[in-house]
Scaffold this active site. Structure first.
Site, PDB file in Angstrom:
ATOM      1  N   ASN A  10     107.520   0.295  26.713  1.00 12.25           N
ATOM      2  CA  ASN A  10     108.796   0.977  26.931  1.00 12.25           C
ATOM      3  C   ASN A  10     109.030   0.991  28.433  1.00 12.25           C
ATOM      4  OD1 ASN A  10     110.981   2.667  27.085  1.00 12.25           O
ATOM      5  ND2 ASN A  10     109.895   4.516  26.415  1.00 12.25           N
ATOM      6  N   TRP A  11     109.845   0.056  28.884  1.00 10.53           N
ATOM      7  CA  TRP A  11     110.066  -0.078  30.334  1.00 10.53           C
ATOM      8  C   TRP A  11     110.904   1.069  30.891  1.00 10.53           C
ATOM      9  CZ3 TRP A  11     111.617  -5.952  31.228  1.00 10.53           C
ATOM     10  CH2 TRP A  11     110.564  -6.774  30.805  1.00 10.53           C
ATOM     11  N   LYS A  12     111.579   1.806  30.028  1.00 14.65           N
ATOM     12  CA  LYS A  12     112.492   2.885  30.445  1.00 14.65           C
ATOM     13  C   LYS A  12     113.516   2.336  31.446  1.00 14.65           C
ATOM     14  CE  LYS A  12     108.800   6.116  29.517  1.00 14.65           C
ATOM     15  NZ  LYS A  12     108.199   7.417  29.748  1.00 14.65           N
ATOM     16  N   HIS A  96     112.809   8.954  21.167  1.00 17.61           N
ATOM     17  CA  HIS A  96     111.902   9.190  22.289  1.00 17.61           C
ATOM     18  C   HIS A  96     112.149  10.595  22.851  1.00 17.61           C
ATOM     19  CE1 HIS A  96     109.929   8.842  26.152  1.00 17.61           C
ATOM     20  NE2 HIS A  96     109.237   7.839  25.626  1.00 17.61           N
ATOM     21  N   GLU A  98     112.308  11.652  25.745  1.00 20.94           N
ATOM     22  CA  GLU A  98     113.281  11.723  26.852  1.00 20.94           C
ATOM     23  C   GLU A  98     114.704  11.705  26.314  1.00 20.94           C
ATOM     24  OE1 GLU A  98     111.603   8.473  29.098  1.00 20.94           O
ATOM     25  OE2 GLU A  98     109.804   9.683  29.380  1.00 20.94           O
ATOM     26  N   GLU A 168     103.824  10.680  20.005  1.00 21.96           N
ATOM     27  CA  GLU A 168     103.763  10.810  21.456  1.00 21.96           C
ATOM     28  C   GLU A 168     103.764  12.283  21.853  1.00 21.96           C
ATOM     29  OE1 GLU A 168     105.271   7.069  23.523  1.00 21.96           O
ATOM     30  OE2 GLU A 168     107.025   8.254  23.068  1.00 21.96           O
ATOM     31  N   GLY A 174     103.712  10.199  30.706  1.00 21.06           N
ATOM     32  CA  GLY A 174     103.963  10.057  32.140  1.00 21.06           C
ATOM     33  C   GLY A 174     103.233  11.084  32.991  1.00 21.06           C
ATOM     34  N   SER A 214     100.410   8.213  28.270  1.00 20.12           N
ATOM     35  CA  SER A 214      99.444   7.828  29.313  1.00 20.12           C
ATOM     36  C   SER A 214      98.320   6.954  28.761  1.00 20.12           C
ATOM     37  CB  SER A 214      98.894   9.063  30.021  1.00 20.12           C
ATOM     38  OG  SER A 214      99.948   9.763  30.654  1.00 20.12           O
ATOM     39  N   GLY A 235     104.335   3.379  28.228  1.00 19.20           N
ATOM     40  CA  GLY A 235     105.368   3.536  29.249  1.00 19.20           C
ATOM     41  C   GLY A 235     104.927   2.909  30.563  1.00 19.20           C
ATOM     42  N   GLY A 236     104.414   3.743  31.450  1.00 13.85           N
ATOM     43  CA  GLY A 236     104.073   3.299  32.809  1.00 13.85           C
ATOM     44  C   GLY A 236     103.241   2.028  32.853  1.00 13.85           C
TER      45      GLY A 236
HETATM   46  C1  PEP Z   1     106.448   6.695  26.678  1.00 11.69           C
HETATM   47  O1  PEP Z   1     107.326   7.183  27.373  1.00 11.69           O
HETATM   48  O2  PEP Z   1     106.723   6.222  25.562  1.00 11.69           O
HETATM   49  C2  PEP Z   1     105.085   6.700  27.198  1.00 11.69           C
HETATM   50  C3  PEP Z   1     104.102   6.615  26.349  1.00 11.69           C
HETATM   51  O3  PEP Z   1     104.963   6.800  28.555  1.00 11.69           O
HETATM   52  P1  PEP Z   1     103.603   6.771  29.409  1.00 11.69           P
HETATM   53  O4  PEP Z   1     102.746   5.661  28.841  1.00 11.69           O
HETATM   54  O5  PEP Z   1     104.035   6.472  30.815  1.00 11.69           O
HETATM   55  O6  PEP Z   1     102.965   8.106  29.267  1.00 11.69           O
END
Ligand code: PEP
Length: 251
Positions: A10-12, A96, A98, A168, A174, A214, A235-236
């Protein structure tokens, strides 16, 4: 039956077009990863270019990060499921945290988005998970049950069988704070039981449930070794090809 193992990025709201293309090229150059379905969740404007890069390559697929719930019309700035399909997206991330938090997406709206995505042949990656206060109050299982009941448990068994679930915990997204493998397994098993109660054991056993929060190369292996964790929504760490691929190589 062996469940599909999926690692979805998920590049956001990251990467301009040139950066996004370079990232997609770097991941595609190493695909397929044996036994793992890779998914790249790019911003809308990258989808068409990344579709050209992937060009139907085996083992790597394209995802959007959202879609609108209506078919078409006067919804300035929005993107429909059929538009996503037309540029080569196969998956769409829905629900998600967010989107729930910053854009007010509630269970009923997400149910409509799930329906619209499925109508156009997109595979929803449906996210659920609790915030820290809920985790601390010990009501995380109930909360996730409510999220699933409100947005995906209205589906027929056939349609439910098409979707992917991502658990999640919001307190781990994040933040660098990861659920322990035991915490992840506990919730994934609980989600699988909810699915079994609703649709039966066969559907539950076939549903891929991804962990997100994470997840990184250093912890992916122990998370993915849990019996009910079928991969990750990343994500990251999906913004660096080598990290994303290292995660995909962690089964
Ligand atoms: C996400 O936003 O779906 C996610 C898992 O982010 P991160 O890996 O950065 O915690």
């Amino acid at each position: 039956m062996k469940r599909q193992q999926i690692v979805a990025g998920n590049w956001k709201m990251n990467n301009d077009l040139a950066e996004g293309k370079a990232l997609a090229e770097a991941v595609a150059a190493q695909a397929p990863v044996a036994g793992v379905t890779l998914v790249l969740g790019t911003p809308y404007i990258h989808l068409s270019a990344v579709a050209d890069i992937l060009d139907g390559a085996a083992g790597i697929h394209l995802s959007a990060q959202n879609c609108h719930q209506e078919e078409s019309g006067a919804y300035t700035g929005e993107i429909s499921a059929s538009m996503l399909k037309s540029v080569g997206a196969e998956y769409v991330i829905l629900g998600h945290s967010e989107r729930r938090e910053y854009f007010g997406e509630d269970e009923a709206l997400l149910a409509a988005k799930v329906d619209k995505a499925l109508e156009h042949g997109l595979i929803p990656i449906f996210c659920c998970g609790e915030k820290l206060d809920i985790r601390e109050a010990g009501t995380h299982v109930e909360l996730v049950q409510k999220q699933l009941a409100g947005s995906v448990f209205h589906l027929s068994a056939e349609d439910f069988g098409k979707i992917v679930i991502a658990y999640e915990p919001v307190w781990a997204i994040g933040t660098g704070r990861t659920a322990s493998p035991e915490q992840a397994q506990e919730m994934h098993a609980a989600i699988r039981k909810m699915i079994a109660d609703k649709y039966g054991a066969e559907v539950a056993e076939a549903t891929s449930i991804l962990y997100g929060g994470s997840c990184k190369p250093s912890n992916a292996e122990e998370l993915f070794s849990q019996p009910d964790v079928d991969g990750g929504l990343i994500g990251g760490a999906s913004l660096k090809a080598e990290d994303f691929l290292a995660i995909a190589g962690s089964f």
